[in-house]
Design a protein around this motif. Structure first.
Motif, short mmCIF file in Angstrom:
data_model
loop_
_atom_site.label_atom_id
_atom_site.label_comp_id
_atom_site.label_asym_id
_atom_site.label_seq_id
_atom_site.Cartn_x
_atom_site.Cartn_y
_atom_site.Cartn_z
N ALA A 152 -31.65 141.09 -25.71
CA ALA A 152 -30.69 142.20 -25.69
C ALA A 152 -30.59 142.93 -27.02
CB ALA A 152 -29.31 141.67 -25.29
N ILE A 153 -30.59 142.20 -28.11
CA ILE A 153 -30.35 142.81 -29.41
C ILE A 153 -31.65 143.05 -30.18
CG2 ILE A 153 -29.09 142.55 -31.59
CD1 ILE A 153 -27.14 140.76 -30.04
N GLY A 154 -32.67 142.27 -29.90
CA GLY A 154 -33.94 142.40 -30.61
C GLY A 154 -34.54 143.79 -30.58
N PRO A 155 -34.59 144.46 -29.42
CA PRO A 155 -35.15 145.82 -29.40
C PRO A 155 -34.32 146.85 -30.16
CG PRO A 155 -35.17 144.85 -27.20
CD PRO A 155 -34.37 143.94 -28.07
N VAL A 156 -33.05 146.55 -30.41
CA VAL A 156 -32.18 147.50 -31.12
C VAL A 156 -32.23 147.27 -32.62
CG1 VAL A 156 -29.80 148.26 -31.41
CG2 VAL A 156 -30.65 147.72 -29.14
N SER A 157 -32.24 145.98 -33.03
CA SER A 157 -32.10 145.69 -34.46
C SER A 157 -33.38 145.18 -35.11
CB SER A 157 -31.00 144.65 -34.66
OG SER A 157 -31.41 143.40 -34.13
N GLY A 158 -34.38 144.87 -34.36
CA GLY A 158 -35.58 144.28 -34.91
C GLY A 158 -35.61 142.78 -34.78
N GLY A 159 -34.48 142.19 -34.44
CA GLY A 159 -34.41 140.77 -34.13
C GLY A 159 -34.53 139.83 -35.30
N ALA A 160 -33.90 140.12 -36.43
CA ALA A 160 -33.97 139.20 -37.57
C ALA A 160 -33.04 138.01 -37.34
CB ALA A 160 -33.58 139.91 -38.85
N PHE A 161 -31.80 138.24 -37.02
CA PHE A 161 -30.77 137.23 -36.76
C PHE A 161 -30.58 136.27 -37.93
CE2 PHE A 161 -32.66 137.95 -32.44
CZ PHE A 161 -31.74 138.91 -32.09
N ASN A 162 -31.08 136.61 -39.08
CA ASN A 162 -30.94 135.81 -40.28
C ASN A 162 -31.01 136.76 -41.47
OD1 ASN A 162 -31.23 134.12 -42.49
ND2 ASN A 162 -32.73 132.80 -41.53
#
Length: 96
Positions: free
Chosen positions: A67-77
């Motif tokens: 859900a969020i990876g395509p919007v933010s690039g998917g770093a999560f860190n």
């Protein structure tokens, strides 16, 4: 060393279709959701003794990636997400 071949090092970057605000908000919400689930399955006495801890955390990470990876690039860190700023000197300071 790694700095000599930094063009081969991959790191998450903001997709072209997303703004900086969308990426930041997505990362903020995703990190909050992950921290909430981890703390809930690890600390709440009502779920003590259950064996779904790994499954719950894994599903949150999967949902964040989808859900969020395509919007933010998917770093999560934050450490992974900001490494591009230090590896490439051509990043504008105004982005910060």
């Amino acid at each position: 060393g790694a700095l000599e071949r930094r063009s081969l090092v991959g790191y998450p970057s903001l997709p072209v279709a997303s703004s900086l605000g969308q990426g930041f908000l997505g990362e903020l919400l995703g990190t909050f959701l992950l921290a909430y689930v981890v703390l809930n399955v690890a600390m709440v006495k009502g779920v003590a003794g259950n064996s779904y801890f790994g499954f719950a955390i894994g599903m949150v990470v999967t949902a964040m990636a989808c859900a969020i990876g395509p919007v933010s690039g998917g770093a999560f860190n934050p450490a992974v997400g900001t490494i591009g700023l230090f590896l490439h000197a051509d990043v504008a300071v105004e982005v910060l």
